[in-house]
Each structure stands twice: as C-alpha cells, then as structure tokens.
Design an enzyme around this catalytic site. Structure first.
Site, PDB file in Angstrom:
ATOM      1  N   LYS A   1       0.502  -1.207  -0.067  1.00 22.16           N
ATOM      2  CA  LYS A   1       0.145   0.040  -0.013  1.00 22.16           C
ATOM      3  C   LYS A   1       0.790   1.257   0.114  1.00 22.16           C
ATOM      4  O   LYS A   1       0.513   2.149  -0.680  1.00 22.16           O
ATOM      5  CB  LYS A   1      -0.973  -0.146   1.150  1.00 22.16           C
ATOM      6  CG  LYS A   1      -2.059  -0.927   1.037  1.00 22.16           C
ATOM      7  CD  LYS A   1      -2.906  -1.382   2.287  1.00 22.16           C
ATOM      8  CE  LYS A   1      -3.760  -2.510   2.404  1.00 22.16           C
ATOM      9  NZ  LYS A   1      -4.557  -2.772   3.391  1.00 22.16           N
TER      10      LYS A   1
ATOM     11  N   GLN B   1      -4.399  -1.197   9.489  1.00 21.60           N
ATOM     12  CA  GLN B   1      -4.216  -2.620   8.967  1.00 21.60           C
ATOM     13  C   GLN B   1      -4.857  -3.669  10.113  1.00 21.60           C
ATOM     14  O   GLN B   1      -4.381  -3.796  11.001  1.00 21.60           O
ATOM     15  CB  GLN B   1      -2.848  -3.079   8.510  1.00 21.60           C
ATOM     16  CG  GLN B   1      -2.613  -4.414   7.974  1.00 21.60           C
ATOM     17  CD  GLN B   1      -3.258  -4.360   6.779  1.00 21.60           C
ATOM     18  OE1 GLN B   1      -3.072  -3.450   5.774  1.00 21.60           O
ATOM     19  NE2 GLN B   1      -3.700  -5.424   6.299  1.00 21.60           N
TER      20      GLN B   1
ATOM     21  N   ASP C   1     -11.112   3.009   3.837  1.00 20.21           N
ATOM     22  CA  ASP C   1     -11.378   1.653   3.691  1.00 20.21           C
ATOM     23  C   ASP C   1     -12.768   1.501   3.744  1.00 20.21           C
ATOM     24  O   ASP C   1     -13.275   0.460   3.348  1.00 20.21           O
ATOM     25  CB  ASP C   1     -10.722   1.000   4.981  1.00 20.21           C
ATOM     26  CG  ASP C   1      -9.503   0.137   4.703  1.00 20.21           C
ATOM     27  OD1 ASP C   1      -9.408  -0.295   3.337  1.00 20.21           O
ATOM     28  OD2 ASP C   1      -8.780  -0.292   5.760  1.00 20.21           O
TER      29      ASP C   1
END
Ligand code: NAP
Length: 284
Positions: free
Chosen positions: A53, A97, A120
């Site tokens: 990422k 994460q 997200d």
C-alpha cells in the site's frame, strides 16, 4: 470458447495513472493527497500488505505516512494517534491494518476514524451510506470488483448476480453495490444448501469465501462473468482463488485470474478513495 481474462493488473495500471495525474493536479494547488497507514504488531502477511500500500502511494504521487507500533501498543494510545491524524489537515485517509492484536477492539478503532477519512469504508456510517445509496467511501475490494465487472462492457441491469460470502468487508458491500447497479442479487453463505443451484442461474458470480475450488465450471451458466476474490494456497503452496480456474474458464464468458485479478484492484481503489477524500477536502 474459453473465457476472456479480466486483467486486474492492466485495469489497475490504467486507474493508477488517472490517480497519479489527479494527485499531481491537487499537489500543484497545494493539496497533496496523504494517506496514513498504521500497522500494529509483526504479522508477516500484514507487513506485506502494508508495504504494498505504501509503495502504491509513492508510485502514484500520494504522500504516505507509515506508522508501525509494537504489538503491546495500548488501545488508548492507538485511539489517541487516530484522533491526532483525524485533526491533521495533510492527512486525507487513515487505514489501520487488520487484524489488530487481541487486546484492541477493531470496532472501536474503525469507528474512531473520521468518516471523511475512512478510505477503507469499514465504519458503520460508511456502511450506512452505501446502504442508503449516499455518496461515501465504498470498501476497496468490492469497489474494485465492480470496476472489473464494468471493464467487461456488460451492463448489470436486469442481470442475476450471485455473491458467495457475506462478510462485512467483502460479501455484504458487494451485494449492495450490485443491487445499486440494478442487478437482481442472491447472497450465498456456508448455510446455503445447494450452492450450484444458485450459481447456475447467475450472469455474474462473485466468489468471496476463502476456500479453493468452491466454484467449478459445472456450477456456472455459460457466458457468466466470474470474479474470484479468494486468496488461498493450494496443496503445492501456490496462490489460488476460490474458483477452479481450469474448468470455470471453459464455461464462463469472462473470468478474473488469481493472482492478477481482484488483488491489485483492492489497493488501487484505496488510492482512488484517498484521492477522492483529498479532492473533497480541497473543494470544501
Ligand atoms: P470471511 O470473513 O471468512 O467470509 C467468508 C464467507 O464465505 C462467509 O460469509 C462464509 O459464510 C462463506 N462461506 C464459507 N464456506 C462456504 C461455503 N462452503 N459455501 C458458501 N459460502 C461459504 O472472508 P472475507 O474476508 O470475506 O474474504 C473472503 C476471501 O477473499 C478470503 O480468501 C480472503 O483472503 C479474500 N480477500 C481477498 C481480497 C483481495 O484483495 N483479493 C480482499 C479481501 C479478502 P458464513 O457467513 O455463513 O460463515
């Protein structure tokens, strides 16, 4: 005739080039898009995801701020860090994460992220926006699947779509996005008695289970679009999806490979969401 391959790498390159050019335009106006990526603990798979990422950000002109913490970081300390990033005008997206260490409540953490930075799309408010058809951030994997389906040029209007899996991060948002695109949607899960009965009627099948060979060619309607979200290892240790690619590609009209299908699109849509967050902020 064998299925046409939907190339997630090629589509990702195209979308990332668009992100890079829009990010450059924003940067010129003094609004360089910024994504904060937080990793807690030393899970090796998470470390790889995070590295990918961060690299994708660098390659696209999006600023990334990577924060790595020991596994014993307290929940309070993490929430304080998120509050600081929420208040930072140079940060437009915040990604924590998953999975987090057991002593940290992931729901509390997700809900602590400001909705306008929830790139997200996992928060309850973002999920509600999706359900209500309001603008907001769509979870990256199903959002990427929609782009892969769009790339076939086939309209979803009037089509029957079957989603296998009902997780909050993939299956459920996928079903809502398909519904929004006017497909008739069936959601299957571990309690569905006869999966093949449903998939054989589907014009589009999205498999998001996490078990290899869940979907085979004999379970498909000829010409169907098949999107394989699964990430598994076969007996030889090779990466594979939920779909038996060999048999499915003989029957489907379009199919995504694993690797090179949904995987690259997930990160690409994170960049797209971050860019959109920065553009909204710049307009505000
Ligand atoms: P998850 O939370 O474990 O959900 C799996 C779903 O599959 C559940 O809803 C489960 O049903 C259903 N299921 C299990 N066995 C089934 C069966 N035999 N028939 C029908 N449905 C069945 O997993 P997830 O997070 O959604 O992820 C799914 C897969 O996608 C995993 O392999 C994951 O690694 C992969 N993934 C890939 C990406 C990417 O970027 N490519 C991103 C995210 C996830 P119940 O609800 O009844 O238990």
């Amino acid at each position: 005739m064998p299925a046409q391959i939907i190339d997630g790498n090629a589509l990702s390159r195209q979308l990332r080039a668009e992100v890079a050019s829009r990010a450059a335009a924003l940067t010129t106006q003094g609004h360089r898009p910024g994504l904060a990526v937080i990793l807690v603990g030393a899970d090796p798979a998470s470390a790889v995801y995070v590295r990918n990422k961060v690299k994708a950000c660098e390659d696209s002109g999006v600023r990334s701020v990577f924060e790595k913490y020991e596994a014993d970081l307290s929940e309070t300390a993490l929430l304080e860090r998120i509050a600081a990033l929420n208040a930072d005008p140079a940060i437009h997206g915040i990604l924590v994460q998953m999975p987090l260490p057991k002593h940290i409540d992931p729901h509390k953490v997700i809900e602590a992220i400001a909705t306008e930075k929830d790139v997200d799309g996992y928060s309850v408010l973002s999920a509600g926006e999706l359900m209500a058809g309001l603008p907001g951030f769509r979870p990256c994997t199903p959002y990427g699947c929609m782009k892969l389906i769009e790339s076939t040029g086939q309209s979803l209007k009037g089509k029957h779509a079957v989603v296998i899996g009902r997780s909050n991060t993939v299956g459920k948002p996928m079903a809502l996005l398909l519904l929004q695109a006017h497909a008739t949607v069936t959601v299957c899960h571990s309690g569905t008695p006869d999966l093949a009965h449903h998939t054989r009627q589907a014009d589009v099948v999205v498999a998001a289970v996490g078990r290899q060979n869940t979907l085979r060619g004999d379970m498909l309607k000829p010409g169907a679009i098949v999107i394989d979200v699964g990430i598994n290892r076969n007996d030889a240790g090779k990466l594979c999806g939920d779909v038996d690619f060999a048999s499915a590609s003989e029957v489907a009209g379009w199919i995504t490979p694993v690797p090179g299908g949904v995987g690259p699109m997930t990160i690409t849509m994170l960049l797209v969401n971050t860019l959109e967050a920065a553009e909204r902020r710049a307009r505000a």
